[in-house]
Design an enzyme around this catalytic site. Structure first.
Site, PDB file in Angstrom:
ATOM      1  CB  ALA A 159      -0.879  -0.022   1.243  1.00  0.00           C
TER       2      ALA A 159
ATOM      3  N   GLY B 258       0.554  -4.881   0.801  1.00  0.00           N
ATOM      4  CA  GLY B 258      -0.604  -4.873  -0.102  1.00  0.00           C
ATOM      5  C   GLY B 258      -0.315  -5.544  -1.437  1.00  0.00           C
TER       6      GLY B 258
ATOM      7  CD  GLU C  91      -2.389  -7.267   2.679  1.00  0.00           C
ATOM      8  OE1 GLU C  91      -2.115  -6.127   2.233  1.00  0.00           O
ATOM      9  OE2 GLU C  91      -2.811  -7.452   3.828  1.00  0.00           O
TER      10      GLU C  91
ATOM     11  CD  GLU D 284       1.371  -5.731   5.886  1.00  0.00           C
ATOM     12  OE1 GLU D 284       2.233  -6.593   6.149  1.00  0.00           O
ATOM     13  OE2 GLU D 284       0.589  -5.837   4.926  1.00  0.00           O
TER      14      GLU D 284
HETATM   15  N1  CAA Z   1       4.686   3.185  -0.770  1.00  0.00           N
HETATM   16  C1  CAA Z   1       5.121   4.326  -1.345  1.00  0.00           C
HETATM   17  N2  CAA Z   1       6.321   4.435  -1.952  1.00  0.00           N
HETATM   18  C2  CAA Z   1       7.095   3.348  -1.993  1.00  0.00           C
HETATM   19  C3  CAA Z   1       6.696   2.128  -1.417  1.00  0.00           C
HETATM   20  C4  CAA Z   1       5.434   2.071  -0.798  1.00  0.00           C
HETATM   21  N3  CAA Z   1       4.952   0.949  -0.254  1.00  0.00           N
HETATM   22  N4  CAA Z   1       7.699   1.223  -1.589  1.00  0.00           N
HETATM   23  C5  CAA Z   1       8.669   1.861  -2.267  1.00  0.00           C
HETATM   24  N5  CAA Z   1       8.320   3.144  -2.497  1.00  0.00           N
HETATM   25  C6  CAA Z   1       9.079   4.174  -3.190  1.00  0.00           C
HETATM   26  C7  CAA Z   1      10.267   4.648  -2.347  1.00  0.00           C
HETATM   27  O1  CAA Z   1       9.858   5.606  -1.385  1.00  0.00           O
HETATM   28  C8  CAA Z   1      11.160   5.215  -3.407  1.00  0.00           C
HETATM   29  O2  CAA Z   1      10.685   6.496  -3.776  1.00  0.00           O
HETATM   30  P1  CAA Z   1      11.718   7.723  -4.062  1.00  0.00           P
HETATM   31  O3  CAA Z   1      12.551   7.242  -5.232  1.00  0.00           O
HETATM   32  O4  CAA Z   1      10.813   8.851  -4.392  1.00  0.00           O
HETATM   33  O5  CAA Z   1      12.510   7.891  -2.815  1.00  0.00           O
HETATM   34  C9  CAA Z   1      10.942   4.276  -4.599  1.00  0.00           C
HETATM   35  O6  CAA Z   1       9.679   3.629  -4.346  1.00  0.00           O
HETATM   36  C10 CAA Z   1      12.008   3.210  -4.723  1.00  0.00           C
HETATM   37  O7  CAA Z   1      12.081   2.521  -3.473  1.00  0.00           O
HETATM   38  P2  CAA Z   1      13.468   2.281  -2.689  1.00  0.00           P
HETATM   39  O8  CAA Z   1      14.439   3.387  -2.967  1.00  0.00           O
HETATM   40  O9  CAA Z   1      13.127   2.027  -1.255  1.00  0.00           O
HETATM   41  O10 CAA Z   1      13.959   0.948  -3.403  1.00  0.00           O
HETATM   42  P3  CAA Z   1      14.903  -0.182  -2.792  1.00  0.00           P
HETATM   43  O11 CAA Z   1      15.291  -1.061  -3.924  1.00  0.00           O
HETATM   44  O12 CAA Z   1      16.008   0.408  -1.991  1.00  0.00           O
HETATM   45  O13 CAA Z   1      13.983  -1.018  -1.771  1.00  0.00           O
HETATM   46  C11 CAA Z   1      11.961  -2.141  -1.092  1.00  0.00           C
HETATM   47  C12 CAA Z   1      12.896  -1.751  -2.258  1.00  0.00           C
HETATM   48  C13 CAA Z   1      12.681  -3.154  -0.185  1.00  0.00           C
HETATM   49  C14 CAA Z   1      10.722  -2.784  -1.698  1.00  0.00           C
HETATM   50  C15 CAA Z   1      11.606  -0.886  -0.288  1.00  0.00           C
HETATM   51  O14 CAA Z   1      11.153   0.127  -1.168  1.00  0.00           O
HETATM   52  C16 CAA Z   1      10.541  -1.105   0.740  1.00  0.00           C
HETATM   53  O15 CAA Z   1      10.804  -1.676   1.794  1.00  0.00           O
HETATM   54  N6  CAA Z   1       9.299  -0.615   0.468  1.00  0.00           N
HETATM   55  C17 CAA Z   1       8.198  -0.657   1.406  1.00  0.00           C
HETATM   56  C18 CAA Z   1       7.656  -2.059   1.543  1.00  0.00           C
HETATM   57  C19 CAA Z   1       6.544  -2.089   2.572  1.00  0.00           C
HETATM   58  O16 CAA Z   1       6.757  -1.810   3.746  1.00  0.00           O
HETATM   59  N7  CAA Z   1       5.318  -2.440   2.150  1.00  0.00           N
HETATM   60  C20 CAA Z   1       4.163  -2.538   3.007  1.00  0.00           C
HETATM   61  C21 CAA Z   1       3.365  -1.267   2.963  1.00  0.00           C
HETATM   62  S1  CAA Z   1       2.120  -1.226   4.213  1.00  0.00           S
HETATM   63  C22 CAA Z   1       0.856  -2.166   3.580  1.00  0.00           C
HETATM   64  O17 CAA Z   1       0.901  -2.660   2.473  1.00  0.00           O
HETATM   65  C23 CAA Z   1      -0.311  -2.291   4.505  1.00  0.00           C
HETATM   66  C24 CAA Z   1      -1.398  -3.189   4.039  1.00  0.00           C
HETATM   67  O18 CAA Z   1      -1.392  -4.396   4.262  1.00  0.00           O
HETATM   68  C25 CAA Z   1      -2.552  -2.625   3.378  1.00  0.00           C
END
Ligand code: CAA
Length: 261
Positions: free
Chosen positions: A67, A112, A115, A135
């Site tokens: 998400a 998400g 999911e 999460e």
């Molecule tokens: N939401 C918004 N932006 C996101 C994102 C997310 N879930 N995941 C990645 N991005 C964005 C980053 O902020 C970054 O943006 P900028 O270039 O503007 O800074 C861009 O995508 C590239 O990401 P990274 O620089 O972090 O890339 P990476 O290769 O270093 O890492 C990753 C990749 C491990 C997937 C890392 O991005 C990450 O951990 N992302 C979040 C994953 C996460 O926590 N997901 C769960 C969300 S909560 C949820 O989903 C709740 C639910 O059940 C409904």
């Protein structure tokens, strides 16, 4: 119809390909992206000639990294609940869509994103796929069905381990625990997905739709009611021209030509 956050194409008759298309944000699921997915489901749902929906992510890195954290950062509790509830409705619509939906997981499928993949009928993974429910790292619990679909797919103990640790699972392990069906080299994922879609599209369409419905509707019934449902649906297929064609073709030792009737 034009979409801001996804692409919806029909590479071949009956086969739809939905691509999450926010690669700069690793295809994170914003409320607007979920609305686009919902609208695309409506298009497939209304096409009587649809046979299969494939779902994947744009770019090299992600199916969907969860998400959208930017969109959620300042959400109120009520807005958070509404975002989860409306996304949950969209994912359930995908699960109950009359045609099979196959997730082609080409990279990160986290939160998400995992999911969403689990709301598809099954998952084909590239060797770059990474699954997880991180999460707990963000101070939230799953919101798009992860606490319910993950244990149904991989069992309670493994689901609890993944949900409580946020541990990421690579493609081979995803197959081993029953989350994904197959792993392919990244460059072959779409080709393999299209092959699978063509294989399904060549079968008797009503029989495919009803087989999906039996699994999706039957799994939450008790065994007696589920088996009764199956026998009734089996009988229903005897009313189709495709049943007559399928059995005649077998006995005449020729390929069947199905007409979706
Ligand atoms: N939401 C918004 N932006 C996101 C994102 C997310 N879930 N995941 C990645 N991005 C964005 C980053 O902020 C970054 O943006 P900028 O270039 O503007 O800074 C861009 O995508 C590239 O990401 P990274 O620089 O972090 O890339 P990476 O290769 O270093 O890492 C990753 C990749 C491990 C997937 C890392 O991005 C990450 O951990 N992302 C979040 C994953 C996460 O926590 N997901 C769960 C969300 S909560 C949820 O989903 C709740 C639910 O059940 C409904």
């Amino acid at each position: 119809m034009t979409y801001e956050n996804i692409l919806l194409e029909q590479p071949e008759a009956g086969i739809y390909l939905l691509t999450l298309n926010r690669p700069k944000a690793l295809n994170a699921l914003s409320p607007a992206t979920v609305k686009d997915i919902d609208a695309a489901i409506g298009v497939v749902e209304n096409d009587a000639d649809a046979r299969v929906l494939l779902l994947t992510g744009a770019g090299e890195k992600a199916f969907a990294a969860g998400a959208d954290i930017v969109a959620m950062q300042h959400m109120s509790a009520i807005a958070g609940k509404d975002f989860a509830a409306s996304t949950m409705r969209t994912f359930r619509r995908l699960e109950l869509l009359s045609v099979p939906v196959i997730a082609l997981v080409n990279g990160y499928a986290l939160g998400g994103g995992c999911e969403l993949a689990m709301s598809c009928d099954f998952i084909l993974a590239s060797d770059k796929a990474v699954f997880g429910q991180p999460e707990v790292n963000l101070g939230v619990s799953p919101g798009f069905g992860g606490s319910q679909r993950l244990p149904r797919l991989v069992g309670r103990a493994m689901a609890l381990e993944l949900l409580c640790t946020g541990r990421q699972v690579k493609a081979d392990e995803a197959v081993q625990i029953g989350l994904a069906n197959h792993v392919y080299p990244a460059a072959e994922l779409l080709v393999q997905g299209m092959d699978m879609a063509r294989l399904i599209a060549g079968k008797a369409p009503q029989a495919v739709r009803l087989s999906k419905e039996l699994v999706q509707r039957g799994q939450d019934l008790d065994l007696d009611n589920a088996c009764t449902l199956e026998s009734e649906v089996f009988g229903l297929t005897f009313s189709t021209e495709d049943k007559a064609e399928g059995m005649a073709a077998f006995l005449e030792r020729r390929p069947a030509v199905f007409k979706n009737r």
